[in-house]
Scaffold this motif. Structure first.
Motif, PDB file in Angstrom:
ATOM      1  N   GLN A 272      -0.952  41.955  62.400  1.00  0.00           N
ATOM      2  CA  GLN A 272      -0.955  40.708  61.648  1.00  0.00           C
ATOM      3  C   GLN A 272      -0.704  39.537  62.589  1.00  0.00           C
ATOM      4  O   GLN A 272       0.376  39.408  63.166  1.00  0.00           O
ATOM      5  CB  GLN A 272       0.100  40.745  60.546  1.00  0.00           C
ATOM      6  CG  GLN A 272      -0.178  41.774  59.456  1.00  0.00           C
ATOM      7  CD  GLN A 272       0.863  41.737  58.353  1.00  0.00           C
ATOM      8  OE1 GLN A 272       2.007  41.356  58.583  1.00  0.00           O
ATOM      9  NE2 GLN A 272       0.466  42.121  57.159  1.00  0.00           N
ATOM     10  N   SER A 273      -1.700  38.665  62.746  1.00  0.00           N
ATOM     11  CA  SER A 273      -1.597  37.571  63.704  1.00  0.00           C
ATOM     12  C   SER A 273      -0.489  36.592  63.337  1.00  0.00           C
ATOM     13  O   SER A 273       0.187  36.051  64.215  1.00  0.00           O
ATOM     14  CB  SER A 273      -2.936  36.844  63.818  1.00  0.00           C
ATOM     15  OG  SER A 273      -3.327  36.327  62.557  1.00  0.00           O
ATOM     16  N   ASN A 274      -0.278  36.344  62.040  1.00  0.00           N
ATOM     17  CA  ASN A 274       0.787  35.434  61.637  1.00  0.00           C
ATOM     18  C   ASN A 274       2.154  35.973  62.050  1.00  0.00           C
ATOM     19  O   ASN A 274       3.014  35.222  62.531  1.00  0.00           O
ATOM     20  CB  ASN A 274       0.757  35.215  60.120  1.00  0.00           C
ATOM     21  CG  ASN A 274      -0.415  34.366  59.689  1.00  0.00           C
ATOM     22  OD1 ASN A 274      -1.007  33.647  60.493  1.00  0.00           O
ATOM     23  ND2 ASN A 274      -0.762  34.443  58.416  1.00  0.00           N
ATOM     24  N   HIS A 275       2.337  37.277  61.880  1.00  0.00           N
ATOM     25  CA  HIS A 275       3.593  37.907  62.300  1.00  0.00           C
ATOM     26  C   HIS A 275       3.745  37.809  63.807  1.00  0.00           C
ATOM     27  O   HIS A 275       4.846  37.542  64.322  1.00  0.00           O
ATOM     28  CB  HIS A 275       3.618  39.366  61.840  1.00  0.00           C
ATOM     29  CG  HIS A 275       4.920  40.047  62.107  1.00  0.00           C
ATOM     30  ND1 HIS A 275       5.081  41.414  62.012  1.00  0.00           N
ATOM     31  CD2 HIS A 275       6.121  39.565  62.493  1.00  0.00           C
ATOM     32  CE1 HIS A 275       6.330  41.741  62.330  1.00  0.00           C
ATOM     33  NE2 HIS A 275       6.983  40.634  62.621  1.00  0.00           N
ATOM     34  N   ALA A 276       2.660  38.013  64.545  1.00  0.00           N
ATOM     35  CA  ALA A 276       2.710  37.937  66.003  1.00  0.00           C
ATOM     36  C   ALA A 276       3.123  36.542  66.461  1.00  0.00           C
ATOM     37  O   ALA A 276       3.945  36.384  67.372  1.00  0.00           O
ATOM     38  CB  ALA A 276       1.351  38.305  66.591  1.00  0.00           C
ATOM     39  N   ARG A 277       2.551  35.499  65.839  1.00  0.00           N
ATOM     40  CA  ARG A 277       2.912  34.132  66.218  1.00  0.00           C
ATOM     41  C   ARG A 277       4.369  33.828  65.898  1.00  0.00           C
ATOM     42  O   ARG A 277       5.066  33.174  66.690  1.00  0.00           O
ATOM     43  CB  ARG A 277       1.987  33.139  65.510  1.00  0.00           C
ATOM     44  CG  ARG A 277       0.572  33.108  66.081  1.00  0.00           C
ATOM     45  CD  ARG A 277      -0.210  31.929  65.528  1.00  0.00           C
ATOM     46  NE  ARG A 277      -0.502  32.077  64.113  1.00  0.00           N
ATOM     47  CZ  ARG A 277      -1.592  32.640  63.635  1.00  0.00           C
ATOM     48  NH1 ARG A 277      -2.505  33.130  64.460  1.00  0.00           N
ATOM     49  NH2 ARG A 277      -1.793  32.721  62.324  1.00  0.00           N
ATOM     50  N   GLU A 278       4.832  34.292  64.744  1.00  0.00           N
ATOM     51  CA  GLU A 278       6.232  34.062  64.382  1.00  0.00           C
ATOM     52  C   GLU A 278       7.176  34.783  65.332  1.00  0.00           C
ATOM     53  O   GLU A 278       8.236  34.258  65.695  1.00  0.00           O
ATOM     54  CB  GLU A 278       6.479  34.509  62.937  1.00  0.00           C
ATOM     55  CG  GLU A 278       5.925  33.563  61.902  1.00  0.00           C
ATOM     56  CD  GLU A 278       6.512  32.167  62.007  1.00  0.00           C
ATOM     57  OE1 GLU A 278       7.712  32.034  62.345  1.00  0.00           O
ATOM     58  OE2 GLU A 278       5.771  31.187  61.775  1.00  0.00           O
ATOM     59  N   LEU A 279       6.804  35.995  65.745  1.00  0.00           N
ATOM     60  CA  LEU A 279       7.638  36.736  66.684  1.00  0.00           C
ATOM     61  C   LEU A 279       7.693  36.025  68.028  1.00  0.00           C
ATOM     62  O   LEU A 279       8.765  35.913  68.639  1.00  0.00           O
ATOM     63  CB  LEU A 279       7.099  38.162  66.845  1.00  0.00           C
ATOM     64  CG  LEU A 279       7.850  39.056  67.836  1.00  0.00           C
ATOM     65  CD1 LEU A 279       9.309  39.182  67.451  1.00  0.00           C
ATOM     66  CD2 LEU A 279       7.185  40.432  67.893  1.00  0.00           C
ATOM     67  N   ASP A 280       6.550  35.525  68.497  1.00  0.00           N
ATOM     68  CA  ASP A 280       6.517  34.770  69.751  1.00  0.00           C
ATOM     69  C   ASP A 280       7.461  33.567  69.662  1.00  0.00           C
ATOM     70  O   ASP A 280       8.259  33.313  70.574  1.00  0.00           O
ATOM     71  CB  ASP A 280       5.084  34.320  70.033  1.00  0.00           C
ATOM     72  CG  ASP A 280       4.958  33.520  71.315  1.00  0.00           C
ATOM     73  OD1 ASP A 280       4.755  34.141  72.373  1.00  0.00           O
ATOM     74  OD2 ASP A 280       5.048  32.274  71.266  1.00  0.00           O
ATOM     75  N   ARG A 281       7.381  32.825  68.563  1.00  0.00           N
ATOM     76  CA  ARG A 281       8.258  31.667  68.387  1.00  0.00           C
ATOM     77  C   ARG A 281       9.729  32.090  68.376  1.00  0.00           C
ATOM     78  O   ARG A 281      10.579  31.433  68.998  1.00  0.00           O
ATOM     79  CB  ARG A 281       7.936  30.949  67.077  1.00  0.00           C
ATOM     80  CG  ARG A 281       6.588  30.269  67.029  1.00  0.00           C
ATOM     81  CD  ARG A 281       6.463  29.430  65.761  1.00  0.00           C
ATOM     82  NE  ARG A 281       5.111  28.932  65.572  1.00  0.00           N
ATOM     83  CZ  ARG A 281       4.231  29.448  64.733  1.00  0.00           C
ATOM     84  NH1 ARG A 281       4.567  30.484  63.977  1.00  0.00           N
ATOM     85  NH2 ARG A 281       3.022  28.945  64.624  1.00  0.00           N
TER      86      ARG A 281
END
Length: 288
Positions: free
Chosen positions: A120-129
């Motif tokens: 899930q790309s949204n989850h990946a971006r949130e994890l990066d943040r």
């Protein structure tokens, strides 16, 4: 704050390039990119005449922002060679000023690649943040870009508590400790590839992310990217394996990385022609 006006080499659109520039260290709002770089907040915007204005206190911040924006990396040859490509032609016509936005550090690109392995790309971006905010300093509302030093200040167990899988955390900390990641920009991409692919948890897709966003290289594609898998499925009328995305990108040669992001952006915008009944368009050889 001093301002520097620069003319990008080749076609360039800050609006297309910075449209998705939302992470812990930067944002793009009302045509202005704001980043935490070199210990200060820097800003960039584009004049109607095409020049890019950089507002920064230090020469180091200006030079780093030039790299992040890819201002000096003219992709006119890519646009020319593949203007009539049956898959990319329309995307090139409509997105010709687009270049992938880069990260200030290779360490940050490694982190993004490992977080991006999530489906899930949204989850990946949130994890990066989340990881960047937990490990980096602050400049106003922004976090400072991650470095090997800030990332290794936390153990893999600490990173696991933030949300990064233990194996990915171990790969991140191990590479940050064992390699001078920022010096990878000085090496040929073949040497970087040979070194990174020896690491558990780093495959062709992660290498492509690091090359595009950390090294500023267009030579390695996003092999196995979920969006490219979906594109191949639409082209072939069946589900495909990751290796088939490599076949999709192979005709683009040394431009496979840039072709990857143009295909992804074009597919998302409905600019890639999808053949009826799974028939794939015939690709003609590109001019050398």
């Amino acid at each position: 704050m001093p301002e520097v006006e620069l003319r990008p080499r080749g076609p360039y659109s800050l609006a297309l390039t910075a449209r998705l520039a939302y992470d812990a260290t930067r944002s793009y709002l009302d045509g202005v990119l704001t980043c935490a770089l070199e210990g200060e907040l820097v800003h960039a915007w584009q004049r109607p005449s095409g020049e890019i204005v950089l507002r920064a206190e230090s020469d180091a911040a200006v030079e780093r922002l030039r790299f992040v924006l890819a201002l000096d990396d003219d992709h006119s040859e890519f646009l020319r060679r593949f203007a009539d490509d049956p898959l990319l032609g329309e995307a090139i016509r409509q997105l010709r000023g687009f270049r992938p936005l880069r990260l200030p550090t290779v360490a940050g690109a490694l982190l993004r690649a490992l977080c991006g392995q999530l489906i899930q790309s949204n989850h990946a971006r949130e994890l990066d943040r989340a990881v960047v905010r937990a490990t980096s300093g602050r400049l106003g509302r922004f976090a400072t870009p991650p470095t090997s030093e800030t990332l290794t200040a936390r153990s893999p167990a600490d990173l696991r508590r933030i949300g990064l899988h233990a194996r990915r955390g171990a790969t991140l900390v191990g590479l940050c400790r064992s390699l001078d990641l920022e010096r990878l920009r000085d090496l040929p991409i073949d040497a970087v590839e040979a070194r990174l692919l020896r690491e558990r948890g780093i495959g062709p897709w992660s290498l492509g992310v690091i090359a595009l966003e950390g090294l500023g290289s267009y030579e390695r594609g996003l092999v196995g990217d979920l969006g490219l898998l979906k594109l191949c499925k639409a082209l072939h009328g069946r589900w495909v394996e990751a290796e088939e995305t490599a076949e999709l990108l192979a005709p683009y040669g040394e431009w496979q990385g840039l072709a990857s992001v143009y295909l992804l952006r074009g597919f998302a915008r409905g600019l890639i022609p999808l053949p009826a009944e799974g028939r794939r368009p015939t690709r003609t050889p590109a001019a050398a």
